[in-house]
Write an enzyme that holds these catalytic residues in place. Sequence first.
Site, PDB file in Angstrom:
ATOM      1  N   LYS A  10       0.858  -1.203   0.000  1.00 50.93           N
ATOM      2  CA  LYS A  10       0.000   0.000   0.000  1.00 50.93           C
ATOM      3  C   LYS A  10       0.881   1.235   0.000  1.00 50.93           C
ATOM      4  O   LYS A  10       2.061   1.180   0.404  1.00 50.93           O
ATOM      5  CB  LYS A  10      -0.940   0.035   1.208  1.00 50.93           C
ATOM      6  CG  LYS A  10      -0.269  -0.014   2.590  1.00 50.93           C
ATOM      7  CD  LYS A  10       0.156   1.316   3.166  1.00 50.93           C
ATOM      8  CE  LYS A  10       0.873   1.185   4.510  1.00 50.93           C
ATOM      9  NZ  LYS A  10       1.670   2.286   4.934  1.00 50.93           N
ATOM     10  N   ASP A 142      -2.068  -1.743  10.717  1.00 47.32           N
ATOM     11  CA  ASP A 142      -2.561  -1.648   9.335  1.00 47.32           C
ATOM     12  C   ASP A 142      -2.834  -3.010   8.686  1.00 47.32           C
ATOM     13  O   ASP A 142      -3.092  -3.082   7.494  1.00 47.32           O
ATOM     14  CB  ASP A 142      -1.668  -0.735   8.454  1.00 47.32           C
ATOM     15  CG  ASP A 142      -0.234  -1.189   8.395  1.00 47.32           C
ATOM     16  OD1 ASP A 142       0.060  -2.262   8.946  1.00 47.32           O
ATOM     17  OD2 ASP A 142       0.589  -0.486   7.777  1.00 47.32           O
TER      18      ASP A 142
END
Length: 302
Positions: A10, A142
């Site tokens: 990401k 995350d």
Amino acid sequence: MTLTIEAPAKINLHLQVGKLRSDGYHDLLSLMHLVDLSDRVSLRMEGKGGTVELEGNFDCRKEDNLLYKAASAYLQERQKRVPNASPAPGLTISCLKRIPAGGGLGGGSSDAAALLKLLDRFFGAFPQKGVLDEIALSLGSDVPFFLHTGAEIAQGRGEVLEPVEPLPAYPLVLVFPKWRISTPDAYASVDRLRREKADRPRSLSLEQLRESYSRPVAQWPFFNDFTSPVLLQFPESRNLLLGLQNQGALFSQMSGSGSTFFGLFDGEKTALRAFERLKSMGYRCHLGKMLARPYDPVYNGR
Ligand code: C5P
């Protein structure tokens, strides 16, 4: 039988660090988006029942590896939550690493989430809702993001997620400087700079973040609160950011707490030129694109 999945990295298009909470975490407002650079995680049912083995070269003890922790946490929850669960077979996990570790791209977190998806596919979903998300959060702030869609606004310590429309497949250049910074140290530097008042916190509201994301990329007001401390500690990263801007990036920034920088481009030719230029400056780079959706697990029956 082997189950395999690509575990994409990401980037943070926006990353705003709020106050330090009493639990040691900071409140965040972040916009995360998948990109096409990925690790490959495989799961084989092999070995003594109930054991977890890792295959490959890892730079830490097995017990400290996030993949091992993910598998152990999953098996424990399964034992607890699935009535009459059949005994687990031996699990052998391997991972082909392409995402640089400690680069702010969530590689380790994505690998862990990918493994949870494989385990979920193999064993079947938990009867209770949200268990996979709970396990994911216990592994890292995350990790839950990687269980979901391609682009999400994250709040809380990173686990309060709101999906947003993924971007079209913009050409992208990722640049990997050699230096590394640990995540807790990066947060500590943000706090220290603020205490010294050398860096006044800027902020976007959730509403402003949502609204800005719908604007053309070149008009985004997004920022990353880790950038100032990183530029202070590693002044050469300014050249890197300038390099991306001078090569025509529509938007460029550091991802996570560093050290990866990225640029989004309006066409493949411009992205290729930037990629070549940054490589000639001595940086390791990736030329790719934004990714709209996570990958699905694949059986490659063996
Ligand atoms: O959750 P994760 O293991 O990724 O967090 C690593 C460290 O990063 C935490 O121990 C904390 O010091 C810091 N952190 C934070 N606020 C967050 C996420 C992480 O301060 N929202």
